[in-house]
Design a protein around this motif. Structure first.
Motif, short mmCIF file in Angstrom:
data_model
loop_
_atom_site.label_atom_id
_atom_site.label_comp_id
_atom_site.label_asym_id
_atom_site.label_seq_id
_atom_site.Cartn_x
_atom_site.Cartn_y
_atom_site.Cartn_z
N LEU A 289 32.76 13.31 101.77
CA LEU A 289 34.32 13.11 102.24
C LEU A 289 34.31 12.18 103.54
O LEU A 289 35.21 11.64 103.73
CB LEU A 289 34.52 14.68 102.29
CG LEU A 289 36.43 14.86 102.46
CD1 LEU A 289 36.63 14.79 101.02
CD2 LEU A 289 36.59 16.08 103.06
N ALA A 290 33.36 12.60 104.44
CA ALA A 290 33.11 11.98 105.57
C ALA A 290 32.93 10.20 105.58
O ALA A 290 33.42 9.37 106.20
CB ALA A 290 32.11 12.38 106.75
N HIS A 291 32.22 9.94 104.60
CA HIS A 291 31.84 8.64 104.19
C HIS A 291 33.30 7.93 103.74
O HIS A 291 33.59 6.72 104.08
CB HIS A 291 30.83 8.44 103.28
CG HIS A 291 30.67 6.97 103.01
ND1 HIS A 291 30.20 6.34 103.86
CD2 HIS A 291 30.80 6.20 101.92
CE1 HIS A 291 29.97 4.93 103.23
NE2 HIS A 291 30.21 4.83 102.04
N GLN A 292 34.07 8.55 103.01
CA GLN A 292 35.44 8.10 102.40
C GLN A 292 36.31 7.93 103.64
O GLN A 292 37.51 7.07 103.52
CB GLN A 292 35.76 8.82 101.29
CG GLN A 292 34.98 8.59 100.28
CD GLN A 292 35.51 9.53 98.96
OE1 GLN A 292 36.54 10.35 99.19
NE2 GLN A 292 35.00 9.19 97.75
N THR A 293 36.42 8.65 104.63
CA THR A 293 37.22 8.46 105.25
C THR A 293 37.27 7.83 106.72
O THR A 293 38.03 7.39 107.53
CB THR A 293 37.65 10.00 106.25
OG1 THR A 293 36.38 10.32 106.90
CG2 THR A 293 38.06 11.18 105.31
N VAL A 294 35.77 6.93 106.81
CA VAL A 294 35.42 6.16 107.81
C VAL A 294 35.96 4.62 107.25
O VAL A 294 36.28 4.13 106.49
CB VAL A 294 34.07 6.29 108.11
CG1 VAL A 294 33.51 4.91 108.86
CG2 VAL A 294 33.58 7.33 108.66
#
Length: 63
Positions: A58-63
């Motif tokens: 999730l953190a990777h997709q939001t960046v």
């Protein structure tokens, strides 16, 4: 804490075996208190790993 490692003070047997009424009552109470209490430690570690991977994705997709 998982109840499979607890020892009964009444009969000195593992609580998960439920040999005496005290064991059975404590086993029932622990099962009702926590839904994760009956899980073994490896299952909890696997669940934690899946949650960490989901948060990382999730953190990777939001960046």
């Amino acid at each position: 804490m998982t109840y499979d490692r607890l020892v009964c003070a009444n009969c000195a047997a593992p609580v998960n075996e439920g040999r005496c009424p005290v064991c059975r009552a404590n086993r029932q109470r622990l099962q009702q208190e926590h839904f994760l209490a009956g899980m073994n430690p490896m299952a909890l570690i696997a669940l934690l790993a899946v949650l960490v991977a989901a948060v990382a994705l999730l953190a990777h997709q939001t960046v």
